[in-house]
Write an enzyme that holds these catalytic residues in place. Structure first.
Site, short mmCIF file in Angstrom:
data_model
loop_
_atom_site.label_atom_id
_atom_site.label_comp_id
_atom_site.label_asym_id
_atom_site.label_seq_id
_atom_site.Cartn_x
_atom_site.Cartn_y
_atom_site.Cartn_z
N ASN A 257 35.32 -20.83 5.57
CA ASN A 257 34.36 -21.23 4.55
C ASN A 257 34.82 -20.66 3.22
O ASN A 257 34.70 -19.45 2.98
CB ASN A 257 32.96 -20.71 4.89
CG ASN A 257 31.92 -21.13 3.86
OD1 ASN A 257 32.23 -21.82 2.90
ND2 ASN A 257 30.69 -20.71 4.06
N PRO A 258 35.35 -21.49 2.32
CA PRO A 258 35.91 -20.97 1.06
C PRO A 258 34.87 -20.41 0.12
O PRO A 258 35.21 -19.74 -0.85
CB PRO A 258 36.60 -22.20 0.47
CG PRO A 258 35.87 -23.36 1.04
CD PRO A 258 35.46 -22.95 2.42
N LYS A 259 33.59 -20.66 0.38
CA LYS A 259 32.54 -20.20 -0.52
C LYS A 259 31.80 -18.97 0.00
O LYS A 259 30.82 -18.54 -0.60
CB LYS A 259 31.54 -21.33 -0.77
CG LYS A 259 32.11 -22.46 -1.62
CD LYS A 259 31.03 -23.41 -2.08
CE LYS A 259 31.59 -24.45 -3.05
NZ LYS A 259 30.53 -25.36 -3.55
N ASP A 315 28.10 -14.84 8.23
CA ASP A 315 27.42 -15.23 9.47
C ASP A 315 27.00 -16.69 9.46
O ASP A 315 26.77 -17.28 10.52
CB ASP A 315 26.18 -14.35 9.68
CG ASP A 315 26.53 -12.88 9.81
OD1 ASP A 315 27.39 -12.56 10.66
OD2 ASP A 315 25.97 -12.06 9.06
N THR A 346 28.91 -11.79 2.61
CA THR A 346 28.23 -10.70 1.90
C THR A 346 27.66 -9.68 2.87
O THR A 346 27.98 -8.50 2.80
CB THR A 346 27.10 -11.27 1.02
OG1 THR A 346 27.64 -12.22 0.10
CG2 THR A 346 26.42 -10.15 0.25
N ARG A 468 25.51 -13.57 -5.73
CA ARG A 468 26.52 -13.61 -4.67
C ARG A 468 27.87 -13.07 -5.13
O ARG A 468 28.59 -12.43 -4.36
CB ARG A 468 26.67 -15.04 -4.16
CG ARG A 468 27.71 -15.20 -3.07
CD ARG A 468 27.72 -16.61 -2.53
NE ARG A 468 26.54 -16.87 -1.72
CZ ARG A 468 26.44 -16.56 -0.43
NH1 ARG A 468 27.45 -15.95 0.18
NH2 ARG A 468 25.36 -16.83 0.24
N ARG A 474 24.83 -7.39 -4.28
CA ARG A 474 23.85 -8.47 -4.34
C ARG A 474 22.55 -8.09 -3.66
O ARG A 474 21.46 -8.24 -4.23
CB ARG A 474 24.45 -9.72 -3.69
CG ARG A 474 23.43 -10.75 -3.26
CD ARG A 474 24.03 -11.73 -2.26
NE ARG A 474 22.98 -12.41 -1.52
CZ ARG A 474 23.20 -13.18 -0.46
NH1 ARG A 474 24.43 -13.35 -0.03
NH2 ARG A 474 22.20 -13.76 0.16
#
Length: 760
Positions: A257-259, A315, A346, A468, A474
């Site tokens: 997941n690149p984000k 997750d 995160t 984020r 965060r």
């Protein structure tokens, strides 16, 4: 989402969809100008020859080819920037004999236990006469033992390579001839064999915060037979005997997941990719392109081509995938495939819960292949939830809510008939309106691997998305903002107690480990009770010796094993507290009996909630569970041993793992596969202050927040959350927002297979 790698869509995929951004790392060099760099055209798995223009420089051969070439692995060590202190620049062309002796799986003891390995018997030894060199210097001996390799550099100096860290051994040269004592050349040349490992960066007494790096050890042997003996012993002792076999014979699917988090997933992949190449494991890479992409892969793709599915993300990506995986018709077989997480998000709650918060440590665990069952919770909500949000002063819906005189939650049991009068009326009205509709199509389901949250925790998790880019800060900033602007929520929490222990007793439950007696047992509740009672007996004996009469009453109660639970809410009445603590063995057995009662009273929702998780054409999960849980009436639940807490809440957390973030140990004694849910909540009480909440927040980094009198903690098998419609809030599962509505949660024990570390 833009595809940064510019890979074309896959043209052929067995029994699955054509998914964008799938990169088979066995199929790298199809352009004519790159073919000269390819080891062998027979190493290409995909016969349809897709044009994948990736920049990866190592070819991973076809898993069906027994002569697996690994020549790029050693040469790649020259470019190793990961603190590889023993780099060797030898660029040998190697062939793999594919030794596949499947011995009993290796079991690890404790990481870096030098005294233990020295006491072990020797399996094979090379002495000084065999003239073995390490770092271009002769060594006294090279000893192979079950738990590692001892390099005797001198009489007083030795180096130990622990078996927990060994991932591969370089292949013997092409000109190797076992019939002679040297290589088949006119001049006797030393034969170099490199051992690839992933070691701790520094000496660590504990492994709670372990960090690892790649490291190679190269040995020079004077005879072919010595090099063969070393190679064969490494394969049979440490690699072929791993649970999933030798890494060089395996293939994994990697989803990125690149984000996730601070958007470091690609960099983390580049870091662990070199370790994977060292091992010879074959990889297929997919970069997710949009929300629900991982869910589609879990639901439709042919995952049986891989022995492990790896997620480089937070997750959320794993949450998506399992919701697709457990919706398959063949989910019973599909769920057996090991899943692994390399943390890049995160919070990274699951990675922290299993002690694999370091990406290199997680990659090592994948190569070693040890697994442990993982509980999954089925979360349900009514599909049709159209009741609008109302302000605090006006309620215009046909449903009714109770208004206790006290702000503190009240606990209801089957004996509290007065507290149930309103519920009975509500149930009768709703039974008529709903016409006893038990159609499961009216239920929306999700699978959860972490938690169900409501109130403070879900507010912080969802509303801090705008921070984020700050990473771990965060959640800290989000929590501080929310506590300063505290919200209070009214509602009900029904729960089915599993263990009749008070909060102090639950803190003595042993923590989860790889060889956990609680998770491995067929009756986790009995094991927990036995462990806690034995611990209490020992403690009480010590107390009696030190304080003869001061604690005599408490000691006698504990020694008699009277484990009827007491209310952990100091603000509730004595009679109410006592009635809530009669969760005996019948409570633990009543989960499967919740089946045929009338529909319960309130289906709540919000028209201001963001769009629900889009399930598209993917059906709900197929896992067997109690699909009628939401249809149970309050009276029916209470008669079966359920408890009800009603009133004002600061926050509710129901989790199946210990960590929800690196600095949030929600329940230190939670177990991965005990079939239980840790239910934790904070009541709104008169003595509650923002300072005390900040203290709880600080203590949650170590798990000490559970010692606070402001927190209640229960081990339960299932629960139902009914937030009041009088105030809008956030309900989330695994950090993903779902509609603000009545929600049930039920634990399905050991539903998945999770890659874990094998040491503790």
């Amino acid at each position: 989402m833009e595809n940064n790698n510019n890979e074309p869509a896959e043209t052929v995929q067995e029994k699955g969809p054509k998914l964008k951004n799938d990169i088979d790392l066995n199929d790298q060099f199809k352009d004519e100008k790159e073919k000269k760099e390819e080891i062998s055209s027979s190493s290409i798995e995909n016969k349809n020859n897709n044009n994948n223009n990736t920049s990866t420089n190592n070819v991973i051969p076809n898993e069906s080819n027994n002569n697996i070439s690994n020549n790029n692995v050693i040469s790649n060590e020259n470019n190793n920037t990961n603190n590889n202190t023993d780099n060797n620049t030898d660029n040998n062309n190697n062939n793999n004999n594919n030794n596949n002796n499947n011995n009993e799986p290796v079991t690890s003891f404790t990481v870096n236990n030098k005294s233990l390995i020295e006491k072990e018997p020797t399996l094979f030894e090379f002495n000084q006469e065999q003239q073995i060199k390490y770092k271009n210097k002769s060594i006294n001996s090279l000893i192979i033992k079950r738990s590692g390799i001892v390099i005797k550099i001198s009489q007083k100096k030795s180096t130990i390579i622990y078996q927990d860290s060994i991932i591969a051994c370089s292949e013997l040269p092409d000109n190797f001839d076992t019939a002679t004592t040297t290589t088949t050349t006119t001049t006797t040349l030393p034969i170099k064999v490199t051992l690839f490992t992933c070691v701790l960066k520094k000496k660590q007494l504990t492994i709670d915060k372990e960090q690892r790096k790649r490291k190679s050890y190269t040995f020079q042997f004077k005879s072919n037979q010595d090099s063969l003996n070393f190679y064969s012993n490494i394969q049979s002792t440490f690699l072929n005997s791993l649970p999933r076999g030798n890494p060089k014979n395996r293939k994994i699917r990697i989803l990125i997941n690149p984000k996730s988090g601070k958007k470091e997933s690609h960099n983390i992949f580049k870091e662990v990719e070199q370790l994977f190449k060292d091992s010879g494991i074959k990889m297929k890479l997919t970069v997710t392109m949009e929300p629900e992409h991982a869910k589609k892969i879990g639901f439709k793709s042919n995952i049986y081509k891989y022995d492990t599915v790896v997620f480089i993300s937070g997750d959320g990506l794993l949450h998506e995938f399992i919701n697709g995986l457990l919706s398959r018709e063949d989910y019973e077989d599909a769920k057996k495939i090991p899943l692994a997480l390399i943390p890049a998000g995160t919070g990274n709650g699951l990675a922290n819960s299993i002690g694999l918060q370091d990406p290199m440590s997680a990659a090592l665990a994948i190569l070693r292949g040890f697994t442990k069952p993982l509980d999954v919770c089925i979360v349900q909500q009514p599909t049709v939830t159209t009741i609008p949000v109302v302000d605090n002063n006006t309620v215009t819906t046909t449903t009714t809510t109770t208004s206790p005189t006290s702000a503190s939650p009240t606990i209801t049991s089957a004996n509290n008939n007065n507290n149930n009068n309103n519920n009975n009326n509500n149930n009768n009205n709703n039974n008529n309106n709903n016409n006893n509709n038990n159609n499961n199509s009216n239920i929306t389901k999700w699978c959860s691997i972490l938690s169900l949250t409501w109130g403070l925790v879900s507010d912080v998790d969802i509303e801090s998305e705008k921070y984020r880019s700050l990473g771990d800060l965060r959640l800290i900033i989000g929590a501080a903002v929310r506590i300063l602007n505290l919200r209070i929520y009214r509602g009900k929490v029904y729960f089915l107690p599993a263990i009749p222990l008070d909060k102090s007793q639950m803190q003595s439950i042993p923590k989860c480990s790889f060889d956990c007696n609680i998770c491995d047992s067929s009756n986790s509740v009995k094991v927990i009770e036995d462990l806690v009672c034995n611990d209490n007996d020992n403690n009480n004996k010590n107390k009696n010796e030190e304080q003869n009469e001061i604690n005599s009453t408490t000691s006698n109660n504990n020694n008699n094993n009277n484990t009827t639970t007491t209310s952990t809410s100091s603000s509730t009445s004595t009679s109410t507290s006592t009635s809530s603590l009669t969760a005996t063995t019948t409570t633990a057995k009543s989960t499967n009996s919740l089946s045929s009662s009338p529909r319960s009273d309130i289906n709540m929702s919000s028209n201001s909630i963001s769009k629900s998780l889009d399930i598209g054409t993917i059906p709900s999960c197929k896992v067997t569970h109690n699909s009628n849980l939401l249809n149970e009436s309050s009276d029916s639940l209470l008669s079966k041993g359920w408890k009800c807490i009603e009133g004002e809440f600061i926050g509710v957390v129901a989790s199946t793992v210990s960590h929800l973030a690196s600095d949030f140990i929600s329940s230190p004694n939670a177990h991965l596969s005990d079939g239980l849910i840790d239910l934790i909540f904070i009541n709104n009480r008169s003595k509650l202050s923002k300072a005390s909440l900040l203290s709880i927040l600080t203590d949650s980094a170590t798990g000490d927040h559970l010692k606070s009198d402001l927190i209640e903690h229960h081990k339960v098998k299932a629960l139902i959350l009914e937030p009041s419609i009088q105030k809008h809030g956030i309900v989330a599962i695994d950090g993903e927002r779902i509609p603000y509505a009545k929600t049930s949660m039920e634990n399905i024990r050991g539903c998945l297979n999770l890659i874990c570390r094998s040491y503790h």
